[in-house]
Design an enzyme around this catalytic site. Sequence first.
Site, short mmCIF file in Angstrom:
data_model
loop_
_atom_site.label_atom_id
_atom_site.label_comp_id
_atom_site.label_asym_id
_atom_site.label_seq_id
_atom_site.Cartn_x
_atom_site.Cartn_y
_atom_site.Cartn_z
N THR A 135 15.93 -37.31 -58.82
CA THR A 135 15.80 -36.06 -58.06
C THR A 135 15.14 -36.30 -56.71
OG1 THR A 135 14.55 -33.99 -58.05
CG2 THR A 135 13.68 -35.70 -59.42
N ASP A 136 15.40 -35.41 -55.78
CA ASP A 136 14.73 -35.48 -54.48
C ASP A 136 13.25 -35.06 -54.58
OD1 ASP A 136 15.11 -32.75 -54.89
OD2 ASP A 136 15.98 -32.34 -52.93
N GLU A 137 12.87 -34.47 -55.74
CA GLU A 137 11.50 -33.98 -55.87
C GLU A 137 10.48 -35.12 -55.87
OE1 GLU A 137 10.95 -30.68 -58.52
OE2 GLU A 137 13.06 -30.16 -58.45
N TYR A 160 6.54 -32.95 -63.57
CA TYR A 160 7.98 -33.30 -63.64
C TYR A 160 8.31 -34.37 -62.62
CZ TYR A 160 12.95 -33.04 -62.50
OH TYR A 160 14.25 -33.38 -62.20
N LYS A 164 9.46 -38.34 -63.10
CA LYS A 164 10.73 -38.88 -62.57
C LYS A 164 10.44 -40.04 -61.61
CE LYS A 164 14.45 -37.66 -63.16
NZ LYS A 164 15.46 -37.99 -64.20
P1 NAD Z 1 18.85 -30.27 -68.47
O1 NAD Z 1 17.45 -29.91 -68.77
O2 NAD Z 1 19.87 -29.19 -68.31
O3 NAD Z 1 19.43 -31.24 -69.61
C1 NAD Z 1 18.69 -32.29 -70.13
C2 NAD Z 1 19.45 -32.84 -71.34
O4 NAD Z 1 18.72 -33.97 -71.84
C3 NAD Z 1 19.57 -31.85 -72.48
O5 NAD Z 1 20.87 -31.90 -73.05
C4 NAD Z 1 18.54 -32.33 -73.49
O6 NAD Z 1 18.87 -32.00 -74.85
C5 NAD Z 1 18.58 -33.83 -73.25
N1 NAD Z 1 17.32 -34.50 -73.65
C6 NAD Z 1 16.06 -34.13 -73.32
N2 NAD Z 1 15.17 -34.98 -73.89
C7 NAD Z 1 15.90 -35.92 -74.55
C8 NAD Z 1 15.56 -37.07 -75.30
N3 NAD Z 1 14.28 -37.44 -75.50
N4 NAD Z 1 16.56 -37.81 -75.82
C9 NAD Z 1 17.86 -37.47 -75.64
N5 NAD Z 1 18.24 -36.37 -74.95
C10 NAD Z 1 17.27 -35.61 -74.41
O7 NAD Z 1 18.79 -31.19 -67.18
P2 NAD Z 1 19.78 -31.26 -65.93
O8 NAD Z 1 19.45 -30.19 -64.99
O9 NAD Z 1 21.18 -31.41 -66.43
O10 NAD Z 1 19.30 -32.63 -65.28
C11 NAD Z 1 19.87 -33.88 -65.69
C12 NAD Z 1 19.22 -35.00 -64.91
O11 NAD Z 1 19.44 -34.80 -63.51
C13 NAD Z 1 17.70 -35.09 -65.09
O12 NAD Z 1 17.35 -36.44 -65.18
C14 NAD Z 1 17.15 -34.44 -63.83
O13 NAD Z 1 15.90 -34.99 -63.50
C15 NAD Z 1 18.20 -34.82 -62.81
N6 NAD Z 1 18.35 -33.88 -61.69
C16 NAD Z 1 18.52 -32.55 -61.90
C17 NAD Z 1 18.71 -31.70 -60.82
C18 NAD Z 1 18.95 -30.22 -61.01
O14 NAD Z 1 19.01 -29.48 -60.01
N7 NAD Z 1 19.12 -29.73 -62.23
C19 NAD Z 1 18.69 -32.20 -59.52
C20 NAD Z 1 18.50 -33.58 -59.33
C21 NAD Z 1 18.35 -34.41 -60.43
P1 TYD Z 2 13.92 -24.12 -60.00
O1 TYD Z 2 15.29 -23.59 -60.29
O2 TYD Z 2 12.90 -24.08 -61.08
O3 TYD Z 2 14.13 -25.60 -59.42
P2 TYD Z 2 13.04 -26.61 -58.74
O4 TYD Z 2 11.68 -26.14 -59.03
O5 TYD Z 2 13.36 -27.87 -59.44
O6 TYD Z 2 13.39 -26.62 -57.28
O7 TYD Z 2 13.33 -23.33 -58.75
C1 TYD Z 2 14.02 -23.30 -57.51
C2 TYD Z 2 13.11 -22.54 -56.55
O8 TYD Z 2 13.04 -21.18 -56.95
C3 TYD Z 2 11.69 -23.05 -56.52
O9 TYD Z 2 11.21 -22.95 -55.18
C4 TYD Z 2 10.93 -22.08 -57.41
C5 TYD Z 2 11.68 -20.80 -57.23
N1 TYD Z 2 11.73 -19.88 -58.38
C6 TYD Z 2 11.42 -18.54 -58.22
O10 TYD Z 2 11.07 -18.08 -57.12
N2 TYD Z 2 11.50 -17.72 -59.32
C7 TYD Z 2 11.87 -18.18 -60.55
O11 TYD Z 2 11.89 -17.38 -61.53
C8 TYD Z 2 12.17 -19.57 -60.68
C9 TYD Z 2 12.57 -20.12 -62.02
C10 TYD Z 2 12.11 -20.39 -59.57
#
Ligand code: NAD
Ligand code: TYD
Length: 356
Positions: A135-137, A160, A164
Amino acid sequence: MKNILVTGGCGFIGSNFVRLALKSLPDCRLVNLDKLTYAGNLKNLADIEDDARYRFVKGDICDAQLVEKLFSEEQFDTVVHFAAESHVDRSISGPAEFIQTNIVGTFTLLEAARKAWLPSSPLTPSSSRFLHVSTDEVYGSLGETGLFTENTAYDPRSPYSASKASSDHLVSSYFHTYGLPTLMTNCSNNYGPYHFPEKLIPLIINNALQGKELPVYGDGKNVRDWLYVVDHCEAILTVLQKGQLGQTYNIGGNNEKQNIEIVETVCDILDRKVGLLDSEEPRRSLIRFVTDRPGHDRRYAIDASKVRLELGWEPSVTFDEGILKTIDWYLENPDWVAGVLDGSYQEYYAKMYGDR
Ligand code: NAD
Ligand code: TYD
């Protein structure tokens, strides 16, 4: 890429990736290892579960015995590692799971890949690939200007992002120390189908449809750089096919938006698509500014020029198109939303946020 292990394939991005990989790589076999936490749902892949090339394994990436057994049974040449605890708010209220899955889990996978792929010499060349999805975070928070590049120093601020960041360092260390063939992607915020409705966009869509309050943290001016999830999955395939080993690629949509803009856009689209609230008021009337998230990063924005110039990837969906596709998907899939927001989630939500 013949034998692929996907971890976390039942989550948001993982399920979109599994679907895309099976479509784009007709000769592949794909094993999905997922623990099925609250964020993982078998329904996310119901349409492909009978594909003969696909196998689902319920299990934990921290379970070294299981992971090593799968490597030996399936002879993986590719790992695409999504599995993680992914919600910042949960990492603040309960960080332990994040340390376990994101750090120990990644370490367990790296060790299994090292044992399977580099049995004799740390320098054995290999056609295998271990792609770590990050992630970019990890880069922390930007001010009003500037973009995250692959050279930006890590500065994570939530449990988080710290977990990561730690996993990213482990991946990098396995490349430098053992010659493990690793690749890494650091992506901005994704949105699209199968996004669990505790993250901003799906939460707002779901609450706005139900006439519930729309919580906006702080002043609503925090900025995120949004990317349609299928574009992220395409980028991962591109990096797997063309990326240079040991390299990191930043992936982003060049779509910076303040949270309040996103929330207002969703409200306006829903007003147009499904009509005003029962009270005849527009959905913007549901917006509530609530207590800010502790350590809330102000702005994220990605410079994706490396993946564009070196590998030729670009996003194909604009935010205006992507948000309409996303809202349509949620309107067409109310049963999915009801199914994933089961009793245990309602309990968690009430504990975290009261009755808002
Ligand atoms: P998500 O929370 O929707 O899904 C996570 C999945 O991992 C779930 O299916 C969960 O059951 C599984 N999981 C969790 N713990 C586990 C374990 N111990 N063993 C096996 N499976 C396990 O997450 P997402 O949003 O799909 O993100 C996927 C990846 O992409 C993550 O690594 C996250 O850091 C990265 N990412 C997400 C975003 C975003 O905007 N969602 C952006 C950049 C990077
Ligand atoms: P989120 O979807 O939790 O992603 P991330 O924290 O990984 O960027 O949140 C996106 C942005 O929205 C973040 O600045 C927090 C804000 N946010 C709200 O304002 N209200 C909400 O209920 C949630 C879940 C997030």
